[in-house]
Design a protein around this motif. Structure first.
Motif, PDB file in Angstrom:
ATOM      1  N   LEU A  25      -0.009  -2.934  -9.432  1.00 34.51           N
ATOM      2  CA  LEU A  25      -0.028  -1.760  -8.569  1.00 34.51           C
ATOM      3  C   LEU A  25      -1.444  -1.461  -8.077  1.00 34.51           C
ATOM      4  O   LEU A  25      -1.638  -1.050  -6.923  1.00 34.51           O
ATOM      5  CB  LEU A  25       0.546  -0.554  -9.317  1.00 34.51           C
ATOM      6  CG  LEU A  25       0.633   0.749  -8.530  1.00 34.51           C
ATOM      7  CD1 LEU A  25       1.504   0.581  -7.293  1.00 34.51           C
ATOM      8  CD2 LEU A  25       1.182   1.873  -9.409  1.00 34.51           C
ATOM      9  N   ASP A  26      -2.428  -1.665  -8.925  1.00 38.23           N
ATOM     10  CA  ASP A  26      -3.816  -1.439  -8.501  1.00 38.23           C
ATOM     11  C   ASP A  26      -4.169  -2.352  -7.331  1.00 38.23           C
ATOM     12  O   ASP A  26      -4.822  -1.919  -6.362  1.00 38.23           O
ATOM     13  CB  ASP A  26      -4.766  -1.684  -9.675  1.00 38.23           C
ATOM     14  CG  ASP A  26      -4.695  -0.575 -10.719  1.00 38.23           C
ATOM     15  OD1 ASP A  26      -4.219   0.529 -10.369  1.00 38.23           O
ATOM     16  OD2 ASP A  26      -5.094  -0.812 -11.885  1.00 38.23           O
ATOM     17  N   ARG A  27      -3.738  -3.605  -7.412  1.00 39.04           N
ATOM     18  CA  ARG A  27      -4.038  -4.546  -6.333  1.00 39.04           C
ATOM     19  C   ARG A  27      -3.258  -4.181  -5.061  1.00 39.04           C
ATOM     20  O   ARG A  27      -3.783  -4.277  -3.957  1.00 39.04           O
ATOM     21  CB  ARG A  27      -3.699  -5.972  -6.766  1.00 39.04           C
ATOM     22  CG  ARG A  27      -4.554  -6.480  -7.931  1.00 39.04           C
ATOM     23  CD  ARG A  27      -4.440  -7.994  -8.095  1.00 39.04           C
ATOM     24  NE  ARG A  27      -3.081  -8.411  -8.416  1.00 39.04           N
ATOM     25  CZ  ARG A  27      -2.613  -8.514  -9.651  1.00 39.04           C
ATOM     26  NH1 ARG A  27      -3.393  -8.221 -10.701  1.00 39.04           N
ATOM     27  NH2 ARG A  27      -1.377  -8.913  -9.863  1.00 39.04           N
ATOM     28  N   LEU A  28      -2.000  -3.731  -5.217  1.00 35.87           N
ATOM     29  CA  LEU A  28      -1.178  -3.348  -4.061  1.00 35.87           C
ATOM     30  C   LEU A  28      -1.781  -2.138  -3.342  1.00 35.87           C
ATOM     31  O   LEU A  28      -1.852  -2.103  -2.097  1.00 35.87           O
ATOM     32  CB  LEU A  28       0.246  -3.052  -4.492  1.00 35.87           C
ATOM     33  CG  LEU A  28       1.088  -4.233  -4.997  1.00 35.87           C
ATOM     34  CD1 LEU A  28       2.393  -3.748  -5.598  1.00 35.87           C
ATOM     35  CD2 LEU A  28       1.357  -5.226  -3.863  1.00 35.87           C
ATOM     36  N   ASP A  31       4.875 -11.232   7.234  1.00 39.53           N
ATOM     37  CA  ASP A  31       3.959 -12.051   8.030  1.00 39.53           C
ATOM     38  C   ASP A  31       2.532 -11.992   7.487  1.00 39.53           C
ATOM     39  O   ASP A  31       1.652 -12.697   7.995  1.00 39.53           O
ATOM     40  CB  ASP A  31       3.950 -11.548   9.487  1.00 39.53           C
ATOM     41  CG  ASP A  31       5.272 -11.826  10.189  1.00 39.53           C
ATOM     42  OD1 ASP A  31       5.997 -12.735   9.717  1.00 39.53           O
ATOM     43  OD2 ASP A  31       5.587 -11.115  11.168  1.00 39.53           O
ATOM     44  N   GLU A  32       2.306 -11.182   6.480  1.00 40.95           N
ATOM     45  CA  GLU A  32       0.967 -10.988   5.945  1.00 40.95           C
ATOM     46  C   GLU A  32       0.755 -11.802   4.666  1.00 40.95           C
ATOM     47  O   GLU A  32       1.724 -12.203   3.998  1.00 40.95           O
ATOM     48  CB  GLU A  32       0.755  -9.501   5.635  1.00 40.95           C
ATOM     49  CG  GLU A  32       0.840  -8.601   6.856  1.00 40.95           C
ATOM     50  CD  GLU A  32      -0.241  -8.922   7.858  1.00 40.95           C
ATOM     51  OE1 GLU A  32      -1.435  -8.815   7.522  1.00 40.95           O
ATOM     52  OE2 GLU A  32       0.121  -9.307   8.996  1.00 40.95           O
ATOM     53  N   PRO A  33      -0.525 -12.067   4.305  1.00 40.66           N
ATOM     54  CA  PRO A  33      -0.810 -12.753   3.041  1.00 40.66           C
ATOM     55  C   PRO A  33      -0.221 -11.975   1.866  1.00 40.66           C
ATOM     56  O   PRO A  33      -0.274 -10.739   1.827  1.00 40.66           O
ATOM     57  CB  PRO A  33      -2.338 -12.768   2.983  1.00 40.66           C
ATOM     58  CG  PRO A  33      -2.777 -12.637   4.400  1.00 40.66           C
ATOM     59  CD  PRO A  33      -1.743 -11.773   5.075  1.00 40.66           C
ATOM     60  N   HIS A  34       0.375 -12.699   0.939  1.00 41.57           N
ATOM     61  CA  HIS A  34       1.024 -12.128  -0.257  1.00 41.57           C
ATOM     62  C   HIS A  34       2.197 -11.202   0.104  1.00 41.57           C
ATOM     63  O   HIS A  34       2.687 -10.462  -0.749  1.00 41.57           O
ATOM     64  CB  HIS A  34       0.002 -11.341  -1.106  1.00 41.57           C
ATOM     65  CG  HIS A  34      -1.239 -12.099  -1.426  1.00 41.57           C
ATOM     66  ND1 HIS A  34      -1.233 -13.221  -2.228  1.00 41.57           N
ATOM     67  CD2 HIS A  34      -2.528 -11.916  -1.012  1.00 41.57           C
ATOM     68  CE1 HIS A  34      -2.471 -13.696  -2.325  1.00 41.57           C
ATOM     69  NE2 HIS A  34      -3.287 -12.923  -1.590  1.00 41.57           N
ATOM     70  N   HIS A  35       2.589 -11.215   1.405  1.00 37.52           N
ATOM     71  CA  HIS A  35       3.714 -10.389   1.869  1.00 37.52           C
ATOM     72  C   HIS A  35       3.441  -8.899   1.630  1.00 37.52           C
ATOM     73  O   HIS A  35       4.357  -8.129   1.321  1.00 37.52           O
ATOM     74  CB  HIS A  35       5.003 -10.813   1.173  1.00 37.52           C
ATOM     75  CG  HIS A  35       5.419 -12.203   1.518  1.00 37.52           C
ATOM     76  ND1 HIS A  35       6.649 -12.514   2.050  1.00 37.52           N
ATOM     77  CD2 HIS A  35       4.768 -13.405   1.412  1.00 37.52           C
ATOM     78  CE1 HIS A  35       6.738 -13.826   2.243  1.00 37.52           C
ATOM     79  NE2 HIS A  35       5.594 -14.377   1.871  1.00 37.52           N
ATOM     80  N   VAL A  36       2.212  -8.472   1.789  1.00 40.74           N
ATOM     81  CA  VAL A  36       1.816  -7.078   1.634  1.00 40.74           C
ATOM     82  C   VAL A  36       1.037  -6.678   2.875  1.00 40.74           C
ATOM     83  O   VAL A  36       0.051  -7.325   3.230  1.00 40.74           O
ATOM     84  CB  VAL A  36       0.953  -6.864   0.373  1.00 40.74           C
ATOM     85  CG1 VAL A  36       0.550  -5.392   0.254  1.00 40.74           C
ATOM     86  CG2 VAL A  36       1.715  -7.307  -0.878  1.00 40.74           C
TER      87      VAL A  36
END
Length: 496
Positions: free
Chosen positions: A487-490, A451-456
């Motif tokens: 991974l840095d962005r996640l 339900d979140e932007p970018h599914h994260v």
């Protein structure tokens, strides 16, 4: 007069017997100076030289365990040691001997020492085939000096010899013989009277073939040389010009002197007999052994490989390290050695699957797919065609970018778990599918990622005491470079 005649006859009979022995037996060294290689064990004052020469140093003679590959001189050293004065040589094979045989030797050795002043040298070949009870039977004799034990093994003694026996013996490791060592042995065998006695010469290509095919085994070098000499002698006999066959005997020859016995003494029938080891028909002169003769004697190299021994583990280790080191040529070489030696292809396939995950990992995830596909194909089609799939997987893994970040991350996490780290699972991540779970706070405030932007979803995932811990540290190799950037962005989102 009579004694001299009998002595000469006896000497000639002994020479005849030796002529019919294999070349490798005839050329066995009689003293230390004739031993090929192993100079690191034969320096002045070394335990082996003290043992062989019977010299008395501060340490005296010790029992020894000779460890090395076949054909490096273990049996030869034992026979040289046995030549010492006041020594009785007893040889047992671990394949045939049992505890009763060992105890009988020990009892006789004790009697010989106390009553006759003789030392017994017990040579035990292939000691790794003795079980624990059989090896334990050797301990009293070795510890009390009833016998000097010279044991030979091709298996690592650390795994195949019981600790009490190891501690009472010197472990001497024989090194593989070099081409230079073996070439010198060939020269001696060609020239010496007990060998081929100058009847043959060896062209350089034939020498190179024999050295390559023998795999560093001195016994095999001499066996191949003897077989090549027989091939060369047969070829020379077949192509000998007409008239060289002694068509008429000496008695029929008008030039023969019936009273002249010199020719019968100098032209030994053993030298002219094709059965005499290494000898050649005298009328053919010196025969050259060609590369074709050597190839006919041995057409493929012998592989040292034992599925349960050191060669198995050493070659597999070199194979894996070559994959890890990104050397496909070396990896293919070790793969070939396993294939030629008859290694189980399923074992090789399993090692490739492990290497794909352990050495390549996320740097090229397709390497694991290739390895698994190869393993499945090996099960389906078997050898020899399965070698094609094994080769493909080997090249893919060896040439792929490498990363062990994934499994190192897991190892780090396992270490923390074993150290007691990791508190209770956060309430919002706990199972909320049973009655009363919500009342306990399970699943409350959980954010559904899709339900979140970018599914994260930005929320806490690890236990409280592990928040912010980075187990997975991707490399910059291959596809893992892109994984590292993602991974840095996640992490920036989930740890907000």
């Amino acid at each position: 007069m009579t004694g001299d005649l009998f002595s000469a006859a006896s000497h000639q009979e002994e020479g005849g017997r030796r002529r019919h022995m294999p070349l490798a037996v005839r050329m066995r060294p009689r003293h230390l100076d004739e031993i090929v290689g192993q100079q690191h064990l034969l320096e002045q004052g070394s335990p082996l030289r003290v043992l062989a020469e019977g010299s008395r140093g501060p340490a005296g003679a010790s029992s020894v365990i000779l460890y090395g590959p076949p054909g490096t001189g273990k049996t030869t050293l034992a026979h040289v040691i046995a030549r010492g004065e006041s020594r009785t040589f007893v040889e047992l094979s671990a394949i045939r001997a049992g505890v009763k045989d060992v105890r009988r030797v020990m009892d006789q050795a004790l009697e010989d020492r106390d009553l006759r002043g003789r030392t017994t040298v017990l040579f035990l070949d292939e000691i790794h085939r003795f079980n624990k009870a059989q090896q334990d039977a050797l301990l009293p004799g070795v510890e009390n000096g009833w016998v000097i034990l010279v044991a030979a093994t091709t298996e690592n003694p650390s795994f195949s010899v019981v600790s009490p026996l190891l501690s009472r013996s010197l472990l001497l490791t024989l090194r593989p013989l070099t081409d230079e060592d073996l070439s010198g042995l060939i020269d001696r065998a060609l020239a010496e009277e007990r060998g081929l006695d100058g009847a043959f010469t060896l062209d350089p290509e034939a020498r190179g073939h024999i050295l390559r095919m023998a795999g560093g085994d001195a016994r095999r070098v001499l066996t191949t040389l003897e077989a090549a000499a027989a091939v060369a002698a047969g070829r020379a006999e077949q192509h000998a010009p007409a008239g060289t066959d002694d068509a008429c005997s000496d008695e029929d020859s008008p030039e023969a002197d019936p009273g002249d016995s010199d020719s019968s003494e100098t032209d030994s029938p053993e030298r002219d007999s094709p059965e005499a080891g290494g000898a050649t028909p005298g009328h053919l002169g010196t025969i050259t052994i060609t590369s074709e003769d050597a190839e006919q004697a041995m057409d493929h190299a012998v592989q040292r490989y034992d599925r349960d021994g050191d060669q198995h583990y050493d070659i597999v280790s070199a194979f894996i390290k070559s994959l890890r080191g990104s050397d496909p040529d070396a990896a293919l070489h070790y793969l070939a050695r396993m294939v030629v030696a008859g290694e189980d292809p399923r074992f090789i396939a399993r090692r490739l699957v492990i290497a794909a995950g352990e050495e390549v990992g996320m740097a090229d995830p397709s390497a694991l797919q290739t390895a698994v596909a190869a393993a499945q194909a090996v099960q389906l089609i078997g050898m020899p065609e399965a070698r094609i799939l094994l080769a493909e997987a080997t090249v893919h893994i060896a040439t792929a970018p490498k990363s062990n970040a994934s499994y190192r991350a897991l190892d780090a996490a396992i270490a923390d778990v074993r150290a007691g780290k990791g508190g209770p699972v956060p309430l919002h991540l706990r199972d909320a599918h049973y009655a009363g779970a919500h009342r306990l706070g399970h699943g409350r405030s959980y954010v559904y990622a899709h339900d979140e932007p970018h599914h994260v979803a930005a929320q806490q995932y690890p236990p409280d005491d592990l928040v912010g811990v980075d187990y997975y540290r991707p490399t910059g190799n291959g596809q893992e470079r892109a994984v590292a950037e993602r991974l840095d962005r996640l992490r920036a989102i989930t740890r907000r």
